[in-house]
Design an enzyme around this catalytic site. Structure first.
Site, short mmCIF file in Angstrom:
data_model
loop_
_atom_site.label_atom_id
_atom_site.label_comp_id
_atom_site.label_asym_id
_atom_site.label_seq_id
_atom_site.Cartn_x
_atom_site.Cartn_y
_atom_site.Cartn_z
CB CYS A 142 -1.00 -0.03 1.15
SG CYS A 142 -2.40 1.11 0.88
CE LYS A 163 -10.20 4.42 3.46
NZ LYS A 163 -10.47 4.33 4.92
CB SER A 192 -8.21 0.52 3.00
OG SER A 192 -8.57 1.53 3.92
CG HIS A 235 -4.01 -3.06 3.04
ND1 HIS A 235 -2.85 -2.99 3.79
CD2 HIS A 235 -4.35 -1.77 2.77
CE1 HIS A 235 -2.51 -1.72 3.98
NE2 HIS A 235 -3.39 -0.96 3.36
CD GLU A 237 -1.77 -6.38 4.54
OE1 GLU A 237 -1.78 -5.23 5.01
OE2 GLU A 237 -1.77 -6.62 3.30
NE ARG A 249 -10.30 4.33 11.49
CZ ARG A 249 -9.38 3.94 10.62
NH1 ARG A 249 -8.35 3.21 10.99
NH2 ARG A 249 -9.52 4.27 9.33
#
Length: 300
Positions: A142, A163, A192, A235, A237, A249
Site C-alpha cells: 500500500c 477513498k 483502503s 492489503h 494481508e 471507526r
C-alpha cells in the site's frame, strides 16, 4: 518447494521455461537447508493486528521462517504500548548490519502527506537503500509500495477524488509469473487508500512490470523485472473484519465514509465473504518460495 527431477528429462526445460522451480539431482544432493530470515518493517498504527495478519500468511508454508520485527527510530508509535515495542521490535540501527533473505515494508496512514513531510521519511529511505543492496527480495504494501515507487523510480502518487475502499476484482496479466502461480485469472484484493500511483508512469517504466490490475481499482500488483521488489497497492494481508473495523471507526469519528464496496453480504455489516483469502495465501507463499529458491545459503 522445488520439484527434483533429472536435468535431461524433457519436462525439466519445459517447466523451467514456465518458471516452475525445478532442481536437478546434482544440485539437490549438494543443497543445504536453513530457515529463511524475514524482516518486517511495520509502519501501521495497529501494529499487533498487522503482525498477526502477516505472520499468519508467512506461517502457511513448509519453510521455517524466522521473523524480525522492525520499527523506526525517528518516529515513536502512539497506538502500541511501549513495552510491546521494546520487547518485540528492533530499530533499523540495530539490524542494519544483519542480512535477511526477505523484507516486508507495510503501509502507513500518511498517504495524503508529501513523502518528504513524513516524519520518518529519511530513515525509510535508508531502509529502502539497505534493502536494495542487501535483501534478496522486498515486498512493499500500500503506502509502502507508493513510497518505494517514488524512492526508486521517481513515480509519484496523486490524491483520489474519494477513498478507494472495499474488495476489488483484479485480473492476472501473466499467469506464468512465479508470484501468481496457482492463482485464478480473476482475484480479489482489499483496498483502503486515498491515493494512487501514476499508472502511465508505471506502465512506461522499462524496469517495472504490472502483474495484476482491476477496472475499478487500477494497478494492484507490480514487480521490478529483476524480482528484487514486489509492490502491492492493496492489503491482501487483511483479515476478515479489518475493513469493517476501519468503516465503523470512521463512522464513530463522524467522517463521511461509504460502506466498503463488494464486502458486506447483502449490506449486513456482521456478514463478510472473505473472498480474498486464497489470493493472499498464494501471494505470500509464492513470494516465500521464490525467496527460498534464489537466496544464498551463506550470507556474505
Amino acid at each position: 518447494m522445488p520439484i527434483v527431477i533429472p536435468k535431461s528429462l524433457p519436462a525439466h526445460d519445459i517447466l523451467s521455461e514456465e518458471n516452475i522451480f525445478v532442481m536437478s539431482h546434482a544440485r539437490a544432493s549438494e543443497q543445504d537447508i536453513r530457515p529463511i530470515e524475514i524482516a518486517i518493517v511495520n509502519l501501521m498504527p495497529t501494529k499487533v493486528d498487522t503482525e498477526t495478519q502477516l505472520m499468519r500468511l508467512l506461517g502457511n508454508s513448509p519453510l521455517q521462517v524466522n521473523v524480525t520485527l522492525v520499527n523506526t527510530d525517528s518516529y515513536v508509535s502512539k497506538n502500541t504500548p511501549p513495552e510491546h515495542m521494546r520487547k518485540f521490535y528492533k530499530t533499523f540501527a540495530e539490524i542494519r548490519n544483519r542480512h535477511f533473505d526477505g523484507m516486508i515494508i507495510t503501509g502507513a496512514p500518511v498517504e495524503t502527506l508529501p513523502f518528504e513531510d513524513v516524519a520518518y521519511w529519511r530513515e525509510l529511505q535508508g531502509i529502502m537503500d539497505y534493502a536494495d543492496k542487501y535483501i534478496t527480495s522486498t515486498l512493499f504494501i500500500c503506502w509502502g509500495a507508493q513510497a518505494a515507487l517514488y524512492h526508486y523510480y521517481g513515480i509519484d502518487k496523486t490524491v483520489l477524488p474519494k477513498k478507494l475502499f472495499g474488495v476489488y476484482r483484479v485480473r492476472a496479466l501473466d499467469g506464468n509469473e512465479p508470484l501468481l502461480r496457482g492463482m485464478n485469472d480473476i482475484m480479489h484484493i482489499p483496498m483502503s487508500r486515498h491515493t494512487t500511483v501514476d499508472e502511465d508512469a508505471v506502465y512506461a517504466h522499462d524496469e517495472l512490470k504490472v502483474l495484476a490490475a482491476g477496472d475499478e481499482c487500477g494497478i494492484s500488483i507490480i514487480k521490478s523485472k529483476d524480482n528484487k521488489k514486489f509492490f502491492f497497492t492493496g492489503h491482501s494481508e487483511y483479515d476478515r473484519y479489518t475493513l469493517r473495523k476501519e468503516y465503523l471507526r470512521d463512522l464513530d469519528k463522524g467522517l463521511e465514509i461509504a460502506p466498503p464496496l463488494h464486502y458486506f453480504i447483502d449490506g449486513d455489516t456482521d456478514r463478510v465473504n472473505m473472498k480474498w483469502r486464497s489470493t493472499a495465501t498464494l501471494l505470500f507463499s509464492n513470494w516465500l518460495n521464490y525467496v527460498y529458491q534464489v537466496t544464498p545459503f551463506d550470507f556474505c
